[in-house]
Design a protein around this motif. Structure first.
Motif, PDB file in Angstrom:
ATOM      1  N   GLY A 128      63.527 -33.241 -87.416  1.00  0.00           N
ATOM      2  CA  GLY A 128      62.287 -33.650 -86.759  1.00  0.00           C
ATOM      3  C   GLY A 128      61.725 -32.468 -85.980  1.00  0.00           C
ATOM      4  N   PRO A 129      60.438 -32.526 -85.613  1.00  0.00           N
ATOM      5  CA  PRO A 129      59.821 -31.393 -84.899  1.00  0.00           C
ATOM      6  C   PRO A 129      60.411 -31.180 -83.511  1.00  0.00           C
ATOM      7  N   THR A 130      60.472 -29.945 -83.102  1.00  0.00           N
ATOM      8  CA  THR A 130      60.991 -29.613 -81.768  1.00  0.00           C
ATOM      9  C   THR A 130      59.903 -28.908 -80.966  1.00  0.00           C
ATOM     10  N   THR A 131      59.809 -29.276 -79.693  1.00  0.00           N
ATOM     11  CA  THR A 131      58.771 -28.710 -78.827  1.00  0.00           C
ATOM     12  C   THR A 131      59.157 -27.305 -78.382  1.00  0.00           C
ATOM     13  N   THR A 132      58.177 -26.404 -78.388  1.00  0.00           N
ATOM     14  CA  THR A 132      58.390 -25.070 -77.817  1.00  0.00           C
ATOM     15  C   THR A 132      57.500 -24.945 -76.589  1.00  0.00           C
ATOM     16  N   ALA A 137      62.951 -23.356 -81.342  1.00  0.00           N
ATOM     17  CA  ALA A 137      64.229 -23.704 -81.987  1.00  0.00           C
ATOM     18  C   ALA A 137      64.152 -23.368 -83.471  1.00  0.00           C
ATOM     19  N   ASN A 138      62.962 -23.566 -84.050  1.00  0.00           N
ATOM     20  CA  ASN A 138      62.821 -23.283 -85.477  1.00  0.00           C
ATOM     21  C   ASN A 138      63.010 -21.822 -85.799  1.00  0.00           C
ATOM     22  N   VAL A 139      62.403 -20.974 -84.978  1.00  0.00           N
ATOM     23  CA  VAL A 139      62.535 -19.538 -85.234  1.00  0.00           C
ATOM     24  C   VAL A 139      64.014 -19.157 -85.153  1.00  0.00           C
ATOM     25  N   VAL A 142      48.167 -32.888 -91.317  1.00  0.00           N
ATOM     26  CA  VAL A 142      49.531 -32.357 -91.243  1.00  0.00           C
ATOM     27  C   VAL A 142      50.571 -33.473 -91.378  1.00  0.00           C
ATOM     28  N   GLY A 143      50.172 -34.711 -91.083  1.00  0.00           N
ATOM     29  CA  GLY A 143      51.109 -35.837 -91.204  1.00  0.00           C
ATOM     30  C   GLY A 143      51.510 -36.139 -92.639  1.00  0.00           C
ATOM     31  N   THR A 144      50.816 -35.515 -93.604  1.00  0.00           N
ATOM     32  CA  THR A 144      51.114 -35.816 -95.014  1.00  0.00           C
ATOM     33  C   THR A 144      51.972 -34.748 -95.678  1.00  0.00           C
ATOM     34  N   PHE A 163      64.871 -28.956 -94.161  1.00  0.00           N
ATOM     35  CA  PHE A 163      63.653 -29.615 -94.623  1.00  0.00           C
ATOM     36  C   PHE A 163      63.005 -30.326 -93.444  1.00  0.00           C
ATOM     37  N   GLU A 164      61.696 -30.195 -93.331  1.00  0.00           N
ATOM     38  CA  GLU A 164      61.031 -30.794 -92.176  1.00  0.00           C
ATOM     39  C   GLU A 164      59.548 -31.042 -92.464  1.00  0.00           C
ATOM     40  N   ALA A 165      58.917 -31.767 -91.524  1.00  0.00           N
ATOM     41  CA  ALA A 165      57.472 -31.950 -91.581  1.00  0.00           C
ATOM     42  C   ALA A 165      56.833 -30.611 -91.218  1.00  0.00           C
ATOM     43  N   PRO A 200      52.916 -34.090 -78.798  1.00  0.00           N
ATOM     44  CA  PRO A 200      53.144 -34.616 -77.438  1.00  0.00           C
ATOM     45  C   PRO A 200      51.999 -35.500 -76.945  1.00  0.00           C
ATOM     46  N   ARG A 201      50.779 -35.191 -77.397  1.00  0.00           N
ATOM     47  CA  ARG A 201      49.658 -36.008 -76.917  1.00  0.00           C
ATOM     48  C   ARG A 201      49.738 -37.445 -77.432  1.00  0.00           C
ATOM     49  N   MET A 202      50.233 -37.612 -78.660  1.00  0.00           N
ATOM     50  CA  MET A 202      50.395 -38.989 -79.177  1.00  0.00           C
ATOM     51  C   MET A 202      51.379 -39.749 -78.292  1.00  0.00           C
ATOM     52  N   MET A 203      52.439 -39.060 -77.847  1.00  0.00           N
ATOM     53  CA  MET A 203      53.441 -39.723 -77.005  1.00  0.00           C
ATOM     54  C   MET A 203      52.831 -40.048 -75.635  1.00  0.00           C
ATOM     55  N   TYR A 236      52.288 -44.778 -84.168  1.00  0.00           N
ATOM     56  CA  TYR A 236      51.292 -44.606 -85.240  1.00  0.00           C
ATOM     57  C   TYR A 236      51.463 -43.266 -85.981  1.00  0.00           C
ATOM     58  N   ALA A 237      52.553 -42.546 -85.658  1.00  0.00           N
ATOM     59  CA  ALA A 237      52.803 -41.271 -86.358  1.00  0.00           C
ATOM     60  C   ALA A 237      53.090 -41.547 -87.830  1.00  0.00           C
ATOM     61  N   ASN A 238      52.597 -40.673 -88.669  1.00  0.00           N
ATOM     62  CA  ASN A 238      52.788 -40.835 -90.113  1.00  0.00           C
ATOM     63  C   ASN A 238      54.130 -40.222 -90.534  1.00  0.00           C
ATOM     64  N   PRO A 239      55.080 -41.031 -91.038  1.00  0.00           N
ATOM     65  CA  PRO A 239      56.369 -40.470 -91.462  1.00  0.00           C
ATOM     66  C   PRO A 239      56.329 -39.874 -92.871  1.00  0.00           C
ATOM     67  N   ALA A 240      55.144 -39.859 -93.522  1.00  0.00           N
ATOM     68  CA  ALA A 240      55.060 -39.321 -94.886  1.00  0.00           C
ATOM     69  C   ALA A 240      55.546 -37.881 -94.920  1.00  0.00           C
ATOM     70  N   SER A 241      55.192 -37.116 -93.871  1.00  0.00           N
ATOM     71  CA  SER A 241      55.531 -35.689 -93.825  1.00  0.00           C
ATOM     72  C   SER A 241      57.029 -35.455 -94.005  1.00  0.00           C
ATOM     73  N   ILE A 242      57.841 -36.099 -93.201  1.00  0.00           N
ATOM     74  CA  ILE A 242      59.288 -35.847 -93.274  1.00  0.00           C
ATOM     75  C   ILE A 242      59.861 -36.455 -94.555  1.00  0.00           C
ATOM     76  N   SER A 247      46.975 -46.511 -94.193  1.00  0.00           N
ATOM     77  CA  SER A 247      46.197 -45.476 -93.506  1.00  0.00           C
ATOM     78  C   SER A 247      46.879 -45.173 -92.173  1.00  0.00           C
ATOM     79  N   LEU A 248      47.318 -43.918 -91.999  1.00  0.00           N
ATOM     80  CA  LEU A 248      47.978 -43.527 -90.742  1.00  0.00           C
ATOM     81  C   LEU A 248      47.337 -42.250 -90.200  1.00  0.00           C
ATOM     82  N   PRO A 249      46.113 -42.349 -89.662  1.00  0.00           N
ATOM     83  CA  PRO A 249      45.444 -41.132 -89.188  1.00  0.00           C
ATOM     84  C   PRO A 249      46.056 -40.554 -87.919  1.00  0.00           C
TER      85      PRO A 249
HETATM   86  P1  NAD Z   1      51.240 -30.902 -83.678  1.00  0.00           P
HETATM   87  O1  NAD Z   1      51.512 -30.613 -85.116  1.00  0.00           O
HETATM   88  O2  NAD Z   1      52.329 -31.568 -82.916  1.00  0.00           O
HETATM   89  O3  NAD Z   1      49.931 -31.815 -83.577  1.00  0.00           O
HETATM   90  C1  NAD Z   1      48.690 -31.394 -84.171  1.00  0.00           C
HETATM   91  C2  NAD Z   1      47.815 -32.613 -84.422  1.00  0.00           C
HETATM   92  O4  NAD Z   1      48.342 -33.368 -85.513  1.00  0.00           O
HETATM   93  C3  NAD Z   1      47.753 -33.588 -83.234  1.00  0.00           C
HETATM   94  O5  NAD Z   1      46.474 -34.147 -83.175  1.00  0.00           O
HETATM   95  C4  NAD Z   1      48.761 -34.655 -83.606  1.00  0.00           C
HETATM   96  O6  NAD Z   1      48.510 -35.893 -83.007  1.00  0.00           O
HETATM   97  C5  NAD Z   1      48.624 -34.707 -85.131  1.00  0.00           C
HETATM   98  N1  NAD Z   1      49.867 -35.107 -85.803  1.00  0.00           N
HETATM   99  C6  NAD Z   1      51.015 -34.386 -85.857  1.00  0.00           C
HETATM  100  N2  NAD Z   1      51.953 -35.043 -86.561  1.00  0.00           N
HETATM  101  C7  NAD Z   1      51.382 -36.195 -86.972  1.00  0.00           C
HETATM  102  C8  NAD Z   1      51.850 -37.286 -87.742  1.00  0.00           C
HETATM  103  N3  NAD Z   1      53.113 -37.334 -88.262  1.00  0.00           N
HETATM  104  N4  NAD Z   1      51.021 -38.316 -87.966  1.00  0.00           N
HETATM  105  C9  NAD Z   1      49.767 -38.289 -87.492  1.00  0.00           C
HETATM  106  N5  NAD Z   1      49.249 -37.284 -86.753  1.00  0.00           N
HETATM  107  C10 NAD Z   1      50.051 -36.238 -86.495  1.00  0.00           C
HETATM  108  O7  NAD Z   1      50.808 -29.519 -83.037  1.00  0.00           O
HETATM  109  P2  NAD Z   1      50.832 -28.983 -81.553  1.00  0.00           P
HETATM  110  O8  NAD Z   1      50.278 -30.009 -80.622  1.00  0.00           O
HETATM  111  O9  NAD Z   1      50.225 -27.649 -81.657  1.00  0.00           O
HETATM  112  O10 NAD Z   1      52.369 -28.768 -81.226  1.00  0.00           O
HETATM  113  C11 NAD Z   1      53.138 -29.641 -80.408  1.00  0.00           C
HETATM  114  C12 NAD Z   1      54.519 -29.056 -80.201  1.00  0.00           C
HETATM  115  O11 NAD Z   1      55.237 -29.017 -81.455  1.00  0.00           O
HETATM  116  C13 NAD Z   1      54.517 -27.623 -79.665  1.00  0.00           C
HETATM  117  O12 NAD Z   1      55.529 -27.507 -78.711  1.00  0.00           O
HETATM  118  C14 NAD Z   1      54.853 -26.789 -80.888  1.00  0.00           C
HETATM  119  O13 NAD Z   1      55.500 -25.598 -80.553  1.00  0.00           O
HETATM  120  C15 NAD Z   1      55.771 -27.707 -81.655  1.00  0.00           C
HETATM  121  N6  NAD Z   1      55.847 -27.456 -83.120  1.00  0.00           N
HETATM  122  C16 NAD Z   1      57.047 -27.648 -83.716  1.00  0.00           C
HETATM  123  C17 NAD Z   1      57.163 -27.475 -85.087  1.00  0.00           C
HETATM  124  C18 NAD Z   1      58.507 -27.691 -85.728  1.00  0.00           C
HETATM  125  O14 NAD Z   1      59.453 -28.099 -85.071  1.00  0.00           O
HETATM  126  N7  NAD Z   1      58.637 -27.444 -87.024  1.00  0.00           N
HETATM  127  C19 NAD Z   1      56.037 -27.128 -85.851  1.00  0.00           C
HETATM  128  C20 NAD Z   1      54.810 -26.982 -85.217  1.00  0.00           C
HETATM  129  C21 NAD Z   1      54.710 -27.139 -83.833  1.00  0.00           C
END
Ligand code: NAD
Length: 376
Positions: free
Chosen positions: A108-112, A125-127, A283-285, A298-300, A306-309, A316-322, A354-356
């Motif tokens: 899953g995605p990790t915050t930097t 963490a990814n780097v 990006v959710g797709t 393998f990852e999304a 963070p703003r969605m949280m 409402y996050a789209n799990p299609a990506s992962i 539809s998962l915008p």
């Molecule tokens: P983000 O990809 O988290 O979000 C960008 C936009 O896409 C936002 O509007 C968000 O709501 C939307 N979005 C993202 N995933 C979605 C999903 N599954 N379904 C629907 N909408 C979705 O980009 P950001 O805000 O620039 O980054 C947030 C944090 O994530 C930062 O700390 C960044 O460093 C980190 N990050 C981690 C990875 C990783 O772990 N591979 C990749 C990119 C960014």
């Protein structure tokens, strides 16, 4: 440390890295492995939500293989922002040790933390994982059938601007300097992976993307090495583009369907693949693979949203990506039929749901239930 000593240390570290790369040519042959361990990592933000979906789907899809012991889905805890900050480690040592016991990772995605977040300056963490596990190729497919678009991006994953991202220098208040690295082995192995894919999938066109007119050393080397590797693949049409015009080409419907395989250095790959994913539906797709010789992750392609949280709409996050990333993982280990079953179910979900990601439409739970029903 003076600037000259700092620079000298960077050069020494990079020379040592190249030595290590030249010494290790290990490649895992998954067809010969009795047991394949898939580590699953939740990450931050919407990570646990989309990973829960993917785990449930894989548990059903791979039920027989899990029961027979051929596949183990192993949960790895502790790759969270809180734990990383508490330990002040990008990837805590115990987590890294647990990761290295696996063959594959679904992450899953990790915050930097960024500038202005008021959090400690820890690296992505990814780097770190890409570097530690030597995951040199970031592979991202983008398919838009109605526009006849079938792209696959091979982004270099361990070098370029990212190799030394945390080792730049503020010389004084007026000057800051970062570093960019291109190596022969790093570029050639990426180019070879991309050309092999092109050959094995019907000699698709290969486009090399750089800014070699400006970054003459690093991008110049990248371009000429890719062209050198291309000579081993005479049936494949090769062209090269500067990254600025490539960004325009992808949104030019007159020509964008002519591109197939695209090879890019790290930073341009990061940017261009998000643009491409947006054209596919956001990006959710989109899923991605980080491939190395021994490990693969393998990852999304998106982050932790963070703003969605914060807005309380994580569900409402789209799990299609992962789950698309899981399809890539199944293909990587030769589980082609299982991959096809999952891909078909995901295509159906994309069509029907539809998962915008803005708090409207379907939820991650709806998505998972829909896909689970279509897995046989
Ligand atoms: P983000 O990809 O988290 O979000 C960008 C936009 O896409 C936002 O509007 C968000 O709501 C939307 N979005 C993202 N995933 C979605 C999903 N599954 N379904 C629907 N909408 C979705 O980009 P950001 O805000 O620039 O980054 C947030 C944090 O994530 C930062 O700390 C960044 O460093 C980190 N990050 C981690 C990875 C990783 O772990 N591979 C990749 C990119 C960014």
């Amino acid at each position: 440390m003076t600037y000259t000593e700092h620079f000298e240390q960077i050069v020494k570290d990079q020379l040592a890295r190249v030595e290590r790369l030249l010494a290790s040519s290990e490649m895992t042959d998954f067809s010969k492995k009795e047991k394949i361990i898939i580590g699953t990592i939740d990450g931050d933000g919407i990570g646990p939500i989309i990973m829960d979906s993917c785990r449930k789907i894989l548990e059903k899809l791979l039920a027989d293989e899990i029961a027979s012991g051929k596949i183990e889905l192993r949960t790895i805890d502790g790759l969270t922002l809180e734990n990383r900050i508490a330990k002040m480690e990008t990837v805590p040592q115990d987590v890294l040790a647990a990761i290295k016991e696996c063959d594959l990772l679904l992450k899953g995605p990790t915050t930097t933390p960024g500038k202005g977040d008021n959090l400690p300056n820890i690296e992505s963490a990814n780097v770190t994982l890409r570097r530690e596990l030597d995951l040199f190729a970031n592979v991202r497919p983008v398919v838009i059938p109605e526009k006849n678009i079938d792209w696959i991006f091979y982004r270099e994953n361990t070098e370029g601007e990212y190799a030394l991202g945390s080792r730049g220098v503020d010389i004084n208040e007026d000057i800051s300097i970062d570093f960019k690295v291109t190596t022969t082995i790093g570029t050639k192995r990426l180019a070879r992976a991309a050309f092999e894919y092109a050959k094995n999938n019907g000699n698709k066109n290969v486009s090399i993307v750089t800014k070699a007119n400006i970054m003459k050393k690093t991008d110049g080397k990248f371009l000429s090495l890719c062209q050198e590797v291309a000579k081993d693949y005479p049936g494949i049409k090769v062209d090269d583009w500067y990254v600025d015009i490539m960004a325009a080409n992808l949104v030019n419907d007159q020509i964008n369907s002519q591109f197939n395989v695209v090879i890019l250095p790290n930073l341009y790959g990061d940017i261009i693949t998000d643009e491409a994913a947006q054209l596919q539906g956001g990006v959710g797709t989109a899923g991605s693979a980080n491939i190395g010789g021994r490990y693969a992750m393998f990852e999304a392609i998106h982050g932790s949203a963070p703003r969605m949280m914060e807005d309380g709409i994580g569900e409402y996050a789209n799990p299609a990506s992962i789950n698309r990333a899981a399809v890539m993982m199944l293909k990587h280990i030769g589980f082609v039929q299982k991959a096809a079953i999952l891909e078909k179910a995901l295509d159906a979900a994309q069509e029907a749901l539809s998962l915008p990601g803005d708090g409207t439409g379907n939820t991650a739970t709806d998505f998972t239930a829909f896909v689970l029903e279509r897995l046989s």
